[in-house]
Design a protein around this motif. Sequence first.
Motif, PDB file in Angstrom:
ATOM      1  N   THR A   1     -24.129  70.411 -43.073  1.00 44.26           N
ATOM      2  CA  THR A   1     -23.875  69.412 -42.135  1.00 44.26           C
ATOM      3  C   THR A   1     -24.412  70.114 -40.794  1.00 44.26           C
ATOM      4  OG1 THR A   1     -21.696  68.545 -41.189  1.00 44.26           O
ATOM      5  CG2 THR A   1     -21.684  70.897 -41.291  1.00 44.26           C
TER       6      THR A   1
ATOM      7  N   TRP B   1     -23.867  65.363 -36.490  1.00 43.57           N
ATOM      8  CA  TRP B   1     -23.242  64.446 -37.328  1.00 43.57           C
ATOM      9  C   TRP B   1     -21.668  64.600 -36.991  1.00 43.57           C
ATOM     10  CZ3 TRP B   1     -19.047  63.955 -40.230  1.00 43.57           C
ATOM     11  CH2 TRP B   1     -18.955  62.800 -41.194  1.00 43.57           C
TER      12      TRP B   1
ATOM     13  N   ARG C   1     -19.970  61.522 -35.159  1.00 43.38           N
ATOM     14  CA  ARG C   1     -18.941  60.551 -36.045  1.00 43.38           C
ATOM     15  C   ARG C   1     -17.499  61.036 -35.702  1.00 43.38           C
ATOM     16  NH1 ARG C   1     -21.326  57.948 -40.540  1.00 43.38           N
ATOM     17  NH2 ARG C   1     -23.455  58.499 -40.598  1.00 43.38           N
TER      18      ARG C   1
ATOM     19  N   CYS D   1       0.414  62.994 -39.697  1.00 43.11           N
ATOM     20  CA  CYS D   1      -0.087  62.816 -38.336  1.00 43.11           C
ATOM     21  C   CYS D   1       0.949  62.298 -37.478  1.00 43.11           C
ATOM     22  CB  CYS D   1      -1.443  62.076 -38.304  1.00 43.11           C
ATOM     23  SG  CYS D   1      -2.787  62.599 -39.256  1.00 43.11           S
TER      24      CYS D   1
ATOM     25  N   ARG E   1     -16.997  68.385 -47.115  1.00 39.50           N
ATOM     26  CA  ARG E   1     -17.364  68.640 -45.627  1.00 39.50           C
ATOM     27  C   ARG E   1     -16.806  67.098 -44.937  1.00 39.50           C
ATOM     28  NH1 ARG E   1     -23.792  66.836 -46.232  1.00 39.50           N
ATOM     29  NH2 ARG E   1     -23.770  64.915 -47.129  1.00 39.50           N
ATOM     30  N   ALA E   2     -16.722  66.020 -45.635  1.00 34.55           N
ATOM     31  CA  ALA E   2     -15.873  64.855 -44.851  1.00 34.55           C
ATOM     32  C   ALA E   2     -14.592  64.954 -44.365  1.00 34.55           C
ATOM     33  CB  ALA E   2     -16.217  63.741 -46.001  1.00 34.55           C
TER      34      ALA E   2
ATOM     35  N   ILE F   1     -13.099  68.148 -39.781  1.00 31.67           N
ATOM     36  CA  ILE F   1     -12.247  67.505 -38.976  1.00 31.67           C
ATOM     37  C   ILE F   1     -10.966  68.337 -38.512  1.00 31.67           C
ATOM     38  CG2 ILE F   1     -10.828  65.410 -38.629  1.00 31.67           C
ATOM     39  CD1 ILE F   1     -12.420  63.940 -40.823  1.00 31.67           C
TER      40      ILE F   1
ATOM     41  N   GLY G   1     -11.879  57.803 -45.662  1.00 36.31           N
ATOM     42  CA  GLY G   1     -12.163  57.905 -44.168  1.00 36.31           C
ATOM     43  C   GLY G   1     -12.476  56.527 -43.592  1.00 36.31           C
ATOM     44  N   GLN G   2     -13.317  55.684 -44.171  1.00 33.81           N
ATOM     45  CA  GLN G   2     -13.412  54.440 -43.698  1.00 33.81           C
ATOM     46  C   GLN G   2     -12.296  53.526 -43.728  1.00 33.81           C
ATOM     47  OE1 GLN G   2     -17.087  52.861 -44.960  1.00 33.81           O
ATOM     48  NE2 GLN G   2     -18.383  54.506 -44.337  1.00 33.81           N
TER      49      GLN G   2
ATOM     50  N   VAL H   1      -9.061  54.438 -43.609  1.00 36.23           N
ATOM     51  CA  VAL H   1      -8.077  55.158 -43.001  1.00 36.23           C
ATOM     52  C   VAL H   1      -8.679  54.624 -41.477  1.00 36.23           C
ATOM     53  CG1 VAL H   1      -7.037  57.217 -41.898  1.00 36.23           C
ATOM     54  CG2 VAL H   1      -7.433  57.041 -44.409  1.00 36.23           C
TER      55      VAL H   1
ATOM     56  N   HIS I   1      -2.486  60.489 -31.114  1.00 38.71           N
ATOM     57  CA  HIS I   1      -2.725  61.402 -32.105  1.00 38.71           C
ATOM     58  C   HIS I   1      -4.318  61.518 -31.950  1.00 38.71           C
ATOM     59  CE1 HIS I   1      -3.638  63.420 -35.710  1.00 38.71           C
ATOM     60  NE2 HIS I   1      -3.996  62.492 -36.379  1.00 38.71           N
TER      61      HIS I   1
ATOM     62  N   ASN J   1      -9.632  61.151 -34.134  1.00 39.07           N
ATOM     63  CA  ASN J   1     -11.117  60.760 -34.201  1.00 39.07           C
ATOM     64  C   ASN J   1     -11.279  60.190 -32.815  1.00 39.07           C
ATOM     65  OD1 ASN J   1     -13.822  59.806 -34.196  1.00 39.07           O
ATOM     66  ND2 ASN J   1     -13.666  59.630 -36.515  1.00 39.07           N
TER      67      ASN J   1
ATOM     68  N   ILE K   1     -11.799  56.754 -32.750  1.00 40.93           N
ATOM     69  CA  ILE K   1     -10.814  55.859 -32.736  1.00 40.93           C
ATOM     70  C   ILE K   1     -10.165  55.756 -31.299  1.00 40.93           C
ATOM     71  CG2 ILE K   1      -8.322  55.555 -33.761  1.00 40.93           C
ATOM     72  CD1 ILE K   1      -9.407  57.146 -36.172  1.00 40.93           C
TER      73      ILE K   1
ATOM     74  N   ASN L   1      -8.644  67.720 -35.382  1.00 38.96           N
ATOM     75  CA  ASN L   1      -7.436  66.998 -35.603  1.00 38.96           C
ATOM     76  C   ASN L   1      -6.544  67.895 -36.329  1.00 38.96           C
ATOM     77  OD1 ASN L   1      -5.537  65.496 -37.137  1.00 38.96           O
ATOM     78  ND2 ASN L   1      -6.975  63.908 -37.844  1.00 38.96           N
TER      79      ASN L   1
HETATM   80  O1  UT7 Z   1      -5.733  61.754 -38.923  1.00 37.63           O
HETATM   81  C1  UT7 Z   1      -5.304  60.853 -39.585  1.00 37.63           C
HETATM   82  C2  UT7 Z   1      -5.918  59.638 -39.568  1.00 37.63           C
HETATM   83  N1  UT7 Z   1      -7.435  60.117 -40.077  1.00 37.63           N
HETATM   84  C3  UT7 Z   1      -8.405  59.392 -39.323  1.00 37.63           C
HETATM   85  O2  UT7 Z   1      -8.117  58.526 -38.494  1.00 37.63           O
HETATM   86  C4  UT7 Z   1      -9.473  59.724 -39.654  1.00 37.63           C
HETATM   87  C5  UT7 Z   1     -10.373  58.153 -39.996  1.00 37.63           C
HETATM   88  N2  UT7 Z   1     -11.689  58.343 -40.416  1.00 37.63           N
HETATM   89  C6  UT7 Z   1     -12.823  59.151 -39.898  1.00 37.63           C
HETATM   90  O3  UT7 Z   1     -12.556  59.456 -38.854  1.00 37.63           O
HETATM   91  C7  UT7 Z   1     -14.167  59.081 -40.580  1.00 37.63           C
HETATM   92  O4  UT7 Z   1     -14.031  58.151 -41.659  1.00 37.63           O
HETATM   93  C8  UT7 Z   1     -14.952  60.454 -40.742  1.00 37.63           C
HETATM   94  C9  UT7 Z   1     -15.166  61.153 -39.603  1.00 37.63           C
HETATM   95  C10 UT7 Z   1     -14.079  61.115 -41.809  1.00 37.63           C
HETATM   96  C11 UT7 Z   1     -16.132  60.110 -41.529  1.00 37.63           C
HETATM   97  O5  UT7 Z   1     -17.084  59.176 -41.132  1.00 37.63           O
HETATM   98  P1  UT7 Z   1     -17.803  58.127 -41.492  1.00 37.63           P
HETATM   99  O6  UT7 Z   1     -18.539  57.412 -40.770  1.00 37.63           O
HETATM  100  O7  UT7 Z   1     -16.655  57.213 -42.294  1.00 37.63           O
HETATM  101  O8  UT7 Z   1     -18.657  58.644 -42.872  1.00 37.63           O
HETATM  102  P2  UT7 Z   1     -18.815  58.666 -44.582  1.00 37.63           P
HETATM  103  O9  UT7 Z   1     -17.486  59.431 -44.935  1.00 37.63           O
HETATM  104  O10 UT7 Z   1     -18.537  57.279 -44.665  1.00 37.63           O
HETATM  105  O11 UT7 Z   1     -19.780  59.477 -44.686  1.00 37.63           O
HETATM  106  C12 UT7 Z   1     -21.113  58.684 -44.344  1.00 37.63           C
HETATM  107  C13 UT7 Z   1     -22.151  59.662 -44.904  1.00 37.63           C
HETATM  108  C14 UT7 Z   1     -22.228  59.968 -46.230  1.00 37.63           C
HETATM  109  O12 UT7 Z   1     -23.708  60.273 -46.571  1.00 37.63           O
HETATM  110  P3  UT7 Z   1     -24.512  58.830 -47.313  1.00 37.63           P
HETATM  111  O13 UT7 Z   1     -23.505  58.583 -48.556  1.00 37.63           O
HETATM  112  O14 UT7 Z   1     -24.392  57.928 -46.233  1.00 37.63           O
HETATM  113  O15 UT7 Z   1     -25.778  59.340 -47.647  1.00 37.63           O
HETATM  114  C15 UT7 Z   1     -21.634  61.414 -46.384  1.00 37.63           C
HETATM  115  O16 UT7 Z   1     -21.877  62.027 -47.406  1.00 37.63           O
HETATM  116  O17 UT7 Z   1     -22.158  61.034 -44.191  1.00 37.63           O
HETATM  117  C16 UT7 Z   1     -21.996  61.995 -45.086  1.00 37.63           C
HETATM  118  N3  UT7 Z   1     -21.109  62.919 -44.472  1.00 37.63           N
HETATM  119  C17 UT7 Z   1     -21.693  64.071 -43.854  1.00 37.63           C
HETATM  120  N4  UT7 Z   1     -22.800  64.242 -43.233  1.00 37.63           N
HETATM  121  C18 UT7 Z   1     -22.860  65.513 -42.604  1.00 37.63           C
HETATM  122  C19 UT7 Z   1     -19.954  63.301 -44.836  1.00 37.63           C
HETATM  123  N5  UT7 Z   1     -19.399  64.207 -44.055  1.00 37.63           N
HETATM  124  C20 UT7 Z   1     -20.564  64.775 -43.636  1.00 37.63           C
HETATM  125  C21 UT7 Z   1     -20.682  65.923 -42.791  1.00 37.63           C
HETATM  126  N6  UT7 Z   1     -21.855  66.221 -42.415  1.00 37.63           N
HETATM  127  N7  UT7 Z   1     -19.610  66.764 -42.444  1.00 37.63           N
END
Ligand code: UT7
Length: 337
Positions: A33, A37, A41, A119, A160-161, A165, A229-230, A232, A264, A267, A270, A294
């Motif tokens: 990571t 990133w 994000r 949360c 890692r996703a 966090i 994640g997306q 949520v 809360h 992110n 958000i 978080n």
């Molecule tokens: O507290 C409870 C409520 N929680 C929330 O509200 C969280 C809501 N969701 C989020 O905050 C976001 O969805 C995240 C921050 C968790 C993730 O962000 P995202 O923009 O939705 O990323 P994603 O999971 O769709 O992943 C996008 C890309 C993927 O790669 P490809 O498939 O596009 O090549 C992942 O493999 O980013 C990649 N990725 C990472 N890369 C580097 C996922 N995690 C990581 C990482 N470092 N840690």
Amino acid sequence: MNNTLRFSEIAGVGHYVPDRVVTNADITTLMETTDEWIQERTGIKERRWFEEGKDTTASMAANAARRALEMAGLTPDDVQMIVFATLSPDYFFPGSGVLLQRELGIKAPIPAFDVRNQCSGFVYSLSMADQFIKTGMYDTVLVVGSEIHSSGLDISTRGRAVSVIFGDGAGAVVLRPSTEEGHGILSTHLHSQGEHAEELIVKEPGSNRNNRVQYVVDNELDMYPFMNGQNVFKHAVVRFPQVIKEALDQNGYQPQDIDMLIPHQANLRITQYVQQKMGLTDDKIYSNIQRYGNTTAASVPIALSEAYQEGRIKRGDLVCLAAFGSGFTWASALIKW
Ligand code: UT7
């Protein structure tokens, strides 16, 4: 005790976070990571991870609670009930509420219970405590949110996703009957939508297995958190403004009347979306996810405590707490400080 309906107010607030700072640079040594990133994000720069043998979910809660009690001018023996919000209890059972009672040295057999609403657990807990005070059943209720995430995360590229966090920490408030009319918790609003239960989940050790212990031995990956994640994110940006507006509407206020919104810390993106949607200036919304990540049930009371310490909440301010998360569950509380 009396039977008159009355308001409750936050008489004390405090927080505690573990000493160990884990930066994004530290995380890059554990998985694939980048600092870019994570910051782009989520807004997170660093988080705290507990130290085994030093911090427990209950001990961190006790540290936060002592600070909240001190601010309220009270001692642990004044506490008449404990409401403990956590998704990471010290034991599978009993809950951490009774452990907090023991940590604080409270000898009286006061009620103590856990709330498992992730949360939104702290805002749900605050609402419950508020009801007990409103009805006159108790005068002093300790409400805490405390979490140790770091010991349960998949600290590898596979996880890692989710694992970048979450962070560890605790926050607490002491609720007392309002000392002045018109001040205190004006209303609370609680919601859930169980059809999304599996969108943010730690599945195991679930009870619906013939042999759950053997099941987790064979399927240990199911003990790590899973988050869509997306999806949520999509729900969060709808529910946060909705539940804040619900609280304002019920009390005849407009978004511009808010002096401090404590969301809360899910992110930073958000939070920024909610800020823009509600039309709030930077000084009217609090963010510390940059430093703590978080911390689920602990995030609202940690943020409230820091905002108060920094002098950003004053007597007479209209303060709104709001949360959204796993379940899905979401909630708000409107407070005239
Ligand atoms: O507290 C409870 C409520 N929680 C929330 O509200 C969280 C809501 N969701 C989020 O905050 C976001 O969805 C995240 C921050 C968790 C993730 O962000 P995202 O923009 O939705 O990323 P994603 O999971 O769709 O992943 C996008 C890309 C993927 O790669 P490809 O498939 O596009 O090549 C992942 O493999 O980013 C990649 N990725 C990472 N890369 C580097 C996922 N995690 C990581 C990482 N470092 N840690």
